[in-house]
Design an enzyme around this catalytic site. Structure first.
Site, short mmCIF file in Angstrom:
data_model
loop_
_atom_site.label_atom_id
_atom_site.label_comp_id
_atom_site.label_asym_id
_atom_site.label_seq_id
_atom_site.Cartn_x
_atom_site.Cartn_y
_atom_site.Cartn_z
N GLY A 1 -3.46 37.30 -32.80
CA GLY A 1 -4.85 37.49 -33.17
C GLY A 1 -5.10 37.22 -34.65
O GLY A 1 -6.11 36.62 -35.03
N ASP A 2 -4.18 37.68 -35.49
CA ASP A 2 -4.28 37.42 -36.93
C ASP A 2 -4.21 35.92 -37.21
O ASP A 2 -4.91 35.41 -38.08
CB ASP A 2 -3.16 38.14 -37.68
CG ASP A 2 -3.06 39.60 -37.33
OD1 ASP A 2 -4.11 40.23 -37.11
OD2 ASP A 2 -1.94 40.12 -37.28
#
Length: 303
Positions: free
Chosen positions: A251-252
């Site tokens: 996600g990052d």
């Protein structure tokens, strides 16, 4: 300049085991790695792979904090961490056997004077800069610290990117963050509903825009992602094809890829979404965070 904030960074100690973890017994690893972790640091790492400079902000403590600072700086990222007077930067143990098991450390206490020192550093940001706030808040910080930061910097022409959940996210929407990235489940939880379709996703993403968000990127695991832009576009993208090896930092990586794609394309949301998807996939298909060669390879497969 792009600035990332990691309130509670960590040394991630990853242990690989071919056999199942045996509780109450001595277990032996097949291999180990150490990564310098934390959501903001992850974003900085992937942006570095995409040739965009960042400055990593946050708090470190003790000998583990010194190792993290040196390691992040050695990777080519500018660091400007605040050193806490007591404690040690946490160590997170991630056991990769038949099942993945994680033991995450609590981290050091952050006194008021160190919080104020961070605010002073953030006061130096100027128009055109990007600030990425990602992750949960340590218990020693006030629960509204995201809100305090955005209130302090509001009106300075800084682009805010916020990757957080529930009230932590909802309470900062009035400051019109450039990008937010809840997943589908988190989106439903914010409104007390179950999201069953793309139409539902768009409906509730637009409700977040009504509350102040400019661009809303919804990640949907194996179903890909959906982006509702501030200029009215609704963009849908599937996932990249590959074997998933890693669930940490995808996600990052998507956030980093979106920022880089938007910057490099001069504001093309389709490019931003595709590069974010490629970065998320490249991390998911790797033992660590995404590397440029795989990002480029996956990006070419996206329409």
């Amino acid at each position: 300049m792009i600035y990332t904030v990691t309130f509670n960074p960590a040394l991630d100690y990853v242990v690989h085991m071919s056999q199942d973890l045996a509780i109450g017994m001595t277990n032996r690893s097949d291999a180990e790695e150490i990564y310098f972790g934390g959501k903001g640091i992850n974003v900085s790492n992937v942006l570095r792979e995409l040739d965009l400079p960042t400055t990593a902000l946050g708090f470190i403590a003790g000998f583990t904090g010194k190792a993290l600072d040196e390691g992040v700086a050695a990777s080519g990222i500018t660091t400007d961490f605040i050193k806490l007077p007591e404690g040690n930067t946490r160590i997170n143990v991630k056991i990769k056997a038949a099942d993945e098991t994680e033991i995450n450390g609590q981290g050091p206490k952050i006194p008021d004077e160190c919080q104020k020192a961070l605010f002073k550093k953030l006061d130096q940001l100027k128009e055109g800069d990007t600030l990425v706030l990602a992750g949960s808040i340590p218990s020693s910080l006030p629960s509204d610290v995201y809100e305090r930061i955005l209130e302090r910097l509001d009106g300075k022409g800084i682009r805010f990117v916020v990757d957080a959940i529930k009230d932590l996210l909802l309470n900062v929407l009035k400051y019109h963050p450039f990008l937010i990235k809840p997943n589908k489940q988190e989106l439903g939880e914010m409104f007390g509903v179950t999201i069953d379709s793309d139409d539902d996703t768009v409906l509730y993403a637009k409700k977040l825009q009504e509350k102040g968000a400019r661009n809303v990127l919804i990640s949907m695991a194996g179903d890909g992602s959906l982006l509702v832009t501030e200029d009215g576009q609704i963009l849908r993208q599937g996932v990249c094809k590959g074997k998933v090896k890693n669930s940490v930092g995808a996600g990052d990586s998507m956030v980093a890829g979106f920022i880089a794609g938007y910057e490099k394309s001069g504001g093309d949301y389709k490019v931003a979404l595709n590069l974010g998807t490629a970065c998320g996939g490249a991390t998911a298909f790797s033992d660590g965070l995404a590397k440029k060669d795989l990002i480029d390879e996956l990006y070419k497969t996206l329409n």
